[in-house]
Scaffold this motif. Structure first.
Motif, PDB file in Angstrom:
ATOM      1  N   MET A  20      -4.442 -13.439  17.255  1.00  0.00           N
ATOM      2  CA  MET A  20      -4.905 -14.428  18.233  1.00  0.00           C
ATOM      3  C   MET A  20      -5.416 -13.748  19.502  1.00  0.00           C
ATOM      4  O   MET A  20      -6.453 -14.142  20.043  1.00  0.00           O
ATOM      5  CB  MET A  20      -3.780 -15.411  18.571  1.00  0.00           C
ATOM      6  N   SER A  23      -8.790 -12.291  18.854  1.00  0.00           N
ATOM      7  CA  SER A  23      -9.796 -13.343  18.772  1.00  0.00           C
ATOM      8  C   SER A  23     -10.174 -13.862  20.155  1.00  0.00           C
ATOM      9  O   SER A  23     -11.347 -14.096  20.442  1.00  0.00           O
ATOM     10  CB  SER A  23      -9.295 -14.498  17.907  1.00  0.00           C
ATOM     11  N   ASP A  40      -9.761 -18.539  12.575  1.00  0.00           N
ATOM     12  CA  ASP A  40      -9.050 -19.089  13.729  1.00  0.00           C
ATOM     13  C   ASP A  40      -8.974 -20.612  13.657  1.00  0.00           C
ATOM     14  O   ASP A  40      -7.925 -21.199  13.918  1.00  0.00           O
ATOM     15  CB  ASP A  40      -9.731 -18.682  15.023  1.00  0.00           C
ATOM     16  N   GLY A  44      -5.241 -21.201  12.995  1.00  0.00           N
ATOM     17  CA  GLY A  44      -4.660 -21.115  14.327  1.00  0.00           C
ATOM     18  C   GLY A  44      -4.353 -22.478  14.917  1.00  0.00           C
ATOM     19  O   GLY A  44      -4.892 -23.490  14.493  1.00  0.00           O
TER      20      GLY A  44
END
Length: 77
Positions: A20, A23, A40, A44
């Motif tokens: 994360m 990203s 993502d 995510g």
């Protein structure tokens, strides 16, 4: 081992903090790949990305502020 005790497959796992953070940093600098963006969005949680984005922005602002203060100090202003 029963089905319930097996670890999730790598494709089913949620994103870790490292993925994360990478990203968020890549997106902040505009170099996020399409593959990572899709990952993502599918794995995510938005709240995690919002928190990390705000934290990244705060750290970025503090670093810029510190660099400016250092330059002004070294310039004798």
């Amino acid at each position: 081992m029963s089905e319930e005790q097996k670890e999730p497959a790598p494709a089913d796992k949620e994103l870790g903090l490292k993925e994360m953070a990478q990203s968020v940093a890549a997106a902040a600098f505009g170099v996020q790949s399409g593959k990572n963006r899709e990952r993502d969005f599918s794995k995510g949680k938005p709240s995690h990305f919002i928190f990390l984005g705000l934290a990244f922005t705060l750290v970025f602002i503090l670093v810029i502020f510190g660099v400016v203060k250092l330059v002004l100090h070294l310039a004798g202003v």
